[in-house]
Write a protein that holds these residues in place. Structure first.
Motif, PDB file in Angstrom:
ATOM      1  N   UNK B  76      -8.711   5.733 -24.859  1.00 29.92           N
ATOM      2  CA  UNK B  76      -8.763   6.738 -23.804  1.00 29.92           C
ATOM      3  C   UNK B  76     -10.174   7.301 -23.677  1.00 29.92           C
ATOM      4  N   UNK B  77     -10.606   7.459 -22.439  1.00 28.35           N
ATOM      5  CA  UNK B  77     -11.843   8.199 -22.152  1.00 28.35           C
ATOM      6  C   UNK B  77     -11.439   9.382 -21.284  1.00 28.35           C
ATOM      7  N   UNK B  78     -11.584  10.579 -21.812  1.00 28.54           N
ATOM      8  CA  UNK B  78     -11.239  11.767 -21.035  1.00 28.54           C
ATOM      9  C   UNK B  78     -12.447  12.236 -20.230  1.00 28.54           C
ATOM     10  N   UNK B  79     -12.166  12.961 -19.152  1.00 29.09           N
ATOM     11  CA  UNK B  79     -13.219  13.483 -18.268  1.00 29.09           C
ATOM     12  C   UNK B  79     -14.224  12.380 -17.947  1.00 29.09           C
ATOM     13  N   UNK B  80     -13.726  11.275 -17.435  1.00 31.37           N
ATOM     14  CA  UNK B  80     -14.578  10.099 -17.236  1.00 31.37           C
ATOM     15  C   UNK B  80     -15.719  10.381 -16.257  1.00 31.37           C
ATOM     16  N   UNK B  81     -16.814   9.646 -16.475  1.00 31.86           N
ATOM     17  CA  UNK B  81     -18.024   9.801 -15.665  1.00 31.86           C
ATOM     18  C   UNK B  81     -18.448   8.429 -15.150  1.00 31.86           C
TER      19      UNK B  81
END
Lengths: 112, 113
Positions: B76-81
């Motif tokens: 998981x990558x949260x607050x993706x950019x």
């Protein structure tokens, strides 16, 4: 800044020629991997070494490929004779057993 | 036969959302699993390692889970950019704990602004 160094970065050669790719692992790392990456097959393990001894080279076509570690600072991958289907990016990686692997920038091989 | 499966289709998400990538494997009993990031024209770069006796690992905006019963890892990558856009590869130690590292095909993530 320790890094794995691969040479050459790019190689174009004619079918039938010998190709040698070189890798300088990070000093102190005793595990070295050779991988081949293509769009179709992804990252395939060709061979890996522990303390300069080959542990597994089952992924490597034995008739034309060979991998060696002449000393702790140099790993080589040779293809003789090269074929167009060998065109790919070849990566070397080094590390300590059962931890992260550090990859080089790769050698892009084109066999025409 | 042994297999590592990652979604071959690209994952497109909106900036700020959580990206979830899947790695499934069959006929392996890995002692650990790793995730790497690869940008075009460059070698893979290590992100996280999780061992078979660990359920979850976190590093900043990254989280990895490892379910040895389901034979699956989620990344998981949260607050993706947009800068997270890359190909993500999972890798298994196979056979268990020999140091041999086998990679999946990778999933390409595209984060749109």
């Amino acid at each position: 800044d320790a890094r794995v160094t691969q040479t050459p970065r790019d190689k174009v050669t004619e079918m039938g020629q010998e190709v040698t790719m070189r890798c300088q692992p990070i000093l102190g790392h005793n595990t070295v991997f050779w991988y081949r990456q293509t769009m179709m097959q992804g990252l395939e393990l060709l061979a890996y070494f522990r303390n300069r001894a080959p542990l597994d080279d089952s992924g490597m076509p034995k008739d034309r490929f060979s991998a060696e570690m002449p000393d702790a600072t140099l790993a080589t991958l040779k293809i003789q004779p090269s074929e167009p289907r060998d065109s790919a990016v070849y990566f070397c990686a080094s590390g300590q057993p059962n931890t992260e692997a550090f990859f080089g920038q790769g050698t892009r091989l084109t066999v025409v | 036969s042994q297999k590592i499966e990652q979604n071959s289709e690209a994952l497109n998400i909106q900036e700020g959302k959580t990206a979830t990538l899947t790695c499934n494997y069959t006929n392996y009993s890995p002692a650990y699993l790793q995730w790497y990031r690869q940008d075009p024209g460059r070698g893979p770069v290590f992100l996280l390692l999780i061992r078979e006796n660990e359920k979850e690992k976190r590093k900043e905006r990254l989280k990895v889970t490892f379910d040895t019963t389901l034979k699956q890892s989620l990344f998981h990558i949260t607050a993706s950019q947009p800068a997270d856009s890359a190909t993500y590869l999972c890798a298994l130690s196979a056979p268990s704990n020999t140091g041999k590292l086998i990679f999946g095909q990778g999933t390409t993530l595209q984060v749109k602004p």
